[in-house]
Enzyme design. Sequence first.
Site, PDB file in Angstrom:
ATOM      1  N   ARG A  28       0.717  -1.320   0.076  1.00  0.00           N
ATOM      2  CA  ARG A  28      -0.022  -0.074   0.023  1.00  0.00           C
ATOM      3  C   ARG A  28       0.978   1.319   0.012  1.00  0.00           C
ATOM      4  O   ARG A  28       0.729   2.052  -0.912  1.00  0.00           O
ATOM      5  CB  ARG A  28      -0.903   0.055   1.282  1.00  0.00           C
ATOM      6  CG  ARG A  28      -1.810   0.924   1.329  1.00  0.00           C
ATOM      7  CD  ARG A  28      -1.403   2.450   2.053  1.00  0.00           C
ATOM      8  NE  ARG A  28      -0.594   2.047   3.217  1.00  0.00           N
ATOM      9  CZ  ARG A  28       0.133   2.826   4.007  1.00  0.00           C
ATOM     10  NH1 ARG A  28       0.045   4.077   3.441  1.00  0.00           N
ATOM     11  NH2 ARG A  28       0.722   2.666   5.000  1.00  0.00           N
ATOM     12  N   ASP A  29       1.971   1.234   0.802  1.00  0.00           N
ATOM     13  CA  ASP A  29       2.842   2.542   0.907  1.00  0.00           C
ATOM     14  C   ASP A  29       3.381   2.589  -0.433  1.00  0.00           C
ATOM     15  O   ASP A  29       4.037   3.564  -0.828  1.00  0.00           O
ATOM     16  CB  ASP A  29       3.448   2.212   2.057  1.00  0.00           C
ATOM     17  CG  ASP A  29       4.396   3.745   2.589  1.00  0.00           C
ATOM     18  OD1 ASP A  29       3.784   4.591   2.145  1.00  0.00           O
ATOM     19  OD2 ASP A  29       5.205   3.569   3.480  1.00  0.00           O
ATOM     20  N   HIS A  64       8.624   2.035  11.125  1.00  0.00           N
ATOM     21  CA  HIS A  64       8.237   2.198   9.865  1.00  0.00           C
ATOM     22  C   HIS A  64       9.226   3.185   9.472  1.00  0.00           C
ATOM     23  O   HIS A  64       9.016   4.346   9.680  1.00  0.00           O
ATOM     24  CB  HIS A  64       6.886   2.665   9.559  1.00  0.00           C
ATOM     25  CG  HIS A  64       6.321   2.962   8.202  1.00  0.00           C
ATOM     26  ND1 HIS A  64       5.475   1.968   7.636  1.00  0.00           N
ATOM     27  CD2 HIS A  64       6.989   3.536   7.418  1.00  0.00           C
ATOM     28  CE1 HIS A  64       5.384   2.340   6.376  1.00  0.00           C
ATOM     29  NE2 HIS A  64       6.189   3.264   6.299  1.00  0.00           N
ATOM     30  N   HIS A  85      11.906   5.387   6.722  1.00  0.00           N
ATOM     31  CA  HIS A  85      12.249   5.562   5.343  1.00  0.00           C
ATOM     32  C   HIS A  85      13.775   5.937   5.370  1.00  0.00           C
ATOM     33  O   HIS A  85      14.337   6.167   6.384  1.00  0.00           O
ATOM     34  CB  HIS A  85      11.614   6.979   4.727  1.00  0.00           C
ATOM     35  CG  HIS A  85      10.321   6.599   4.797  1.00  0.00           C
ATOM     36  ND1 HIS A  85       9.158   7.396   5.330  1.00  0.00           N
ATOM     37  CD2 HIS A  85       9.607   5.905   4.184  1.00  0.00           C
ATOM     38  CE1 HIS A  85       7.851   6.758   5.132  1.00  0.00           C
ATOM     39  NE2 HIS A  85       7.999   6.046   4.011  1.00  0.00           N
ATOM     40  N   CYS A 140       9.108   9.256  -0.690  1.00  0.00           N
ATOM     41  CA  CYS A 140       8.817   9.992   0.694  1.00  0.00           C
ATOM     42  C   CYS A 140       8.768  11.416   0.120  1.00  0.00           C
ATOM     43  O   CYS A 140       9.847  12.060   0.463  1.00  0.00           O
ATOM     44  CB  CYS A 140      10.039   9.717   1.954  1.00  0.00           C
ATOM     45  SG  CYS A 140       9.605  10.622   3.530  1.00  0.00           S
ATOM     46  N   ASN A 186      10.846   4.103   1.108  1.00  0.00           N
ATOM     47  CA  ASN A 186      10.774   2.960   1.903  1.00  0.00           C
ATOM     48  C   ASN A 186      12.005   2.162   2.085  1.00  0.00           C
ATOM     49  O   ASN A 186      12.613   2.189   0.977  1.00  0.00           O
ATOM     50  CB  ASN A 186       9.395   2.048   1.388  1.00  0.00           C
ATOM     51  CG  ASN A 186       8.280   2.637   1.616  1.00  0.00           C
ATOM     52  OD1 ASN A 186       7.875   3.135   2.754  1.00  0.00           O
ATOM     53  ND2 ASN A 186       7.472   2.783   0.508  1.00  0.00           N
TER      54      ASN A 186
END
Length: 298
Positions: free
Chosen positions: A12-13, A210, A212, A243, A253
Amino acid sequence: MTAPVKIIECPRDAWQGLPEQIPAEFKAAYLKELLLAGFKHIDAVSFVSPKHVRQMADSEEVMMKFQDSLPVGVEPPEIIGIVVNQKGLERALATPGVMTVGYPYSISAYFRRANANMSRDESRNLVETLKRETQTAGKDLVIYISMAFGNPYDEPWGPEIVAEALEWLKDIRIRTVSLADTVGTASPELVGDLFRQVKDHVAGVELGVHLHSRPENAEEKILAAYEAGCRRFDSALTGLGGCPFAGDNLVGNIATEDVLAALRKAGADPQVDPARLAKVLEMTNEIRAKYAHAPLAN
């Protein structure tokens, strides 16, 4: 004995900002391949306004096709669906296969207002609603603390601010929280230090990260979190997904391949099948080739 870890794969991200629409059939097939490769926790869909995130407009259709494709006898994965408001919550709870609702709770006032147009009180009221309604529906809830490692807006930030948010979440019985480096600028030292400083504030809560990162810093950040006690990691295959707040197009990511390699180096067993993983990597590269670049104008 290997240390238990939990990998949350985040298509999804990875997909949400891509300019070209990925067909629902392909998304569902991708989720199935993730499951067969050994991923048991997948941040797969979001229930947000199609006007703002067109790529996720087909979340219900994707989940329906994914459910229909599940092999007989294979246990379905935990599917996380992200929401940002009450309407999204209602959609998530009504979608078969979504087991966990996720919500990004920002400790940056500017980021919270720019992205959700909410005050802190409004956002906290929504978290309390999410907790109450997911519990009633028999679903789980994960809260992401956005800007947990600092912000680019010259707003106050420090471990005590993160700790206060964590203590409040624990008080309202949130049991899964992920610290998000939203802008991807945290150093490995900061990742490890912050995790160590705040983890004792939430004993009994599953606390993850989570992150980056630029690719060259990814392994160090994962190992720093692991050595600080983290056992829950969000990532996306090949690092797909940018990002947009970082101001650096190499920040995105953290690639799942880097996470797997780092954890194995640390002695943990992510329990992902390398042969099946190769198939998903092929599909990821197909997404990059077909859907990650807008067509040239005529």
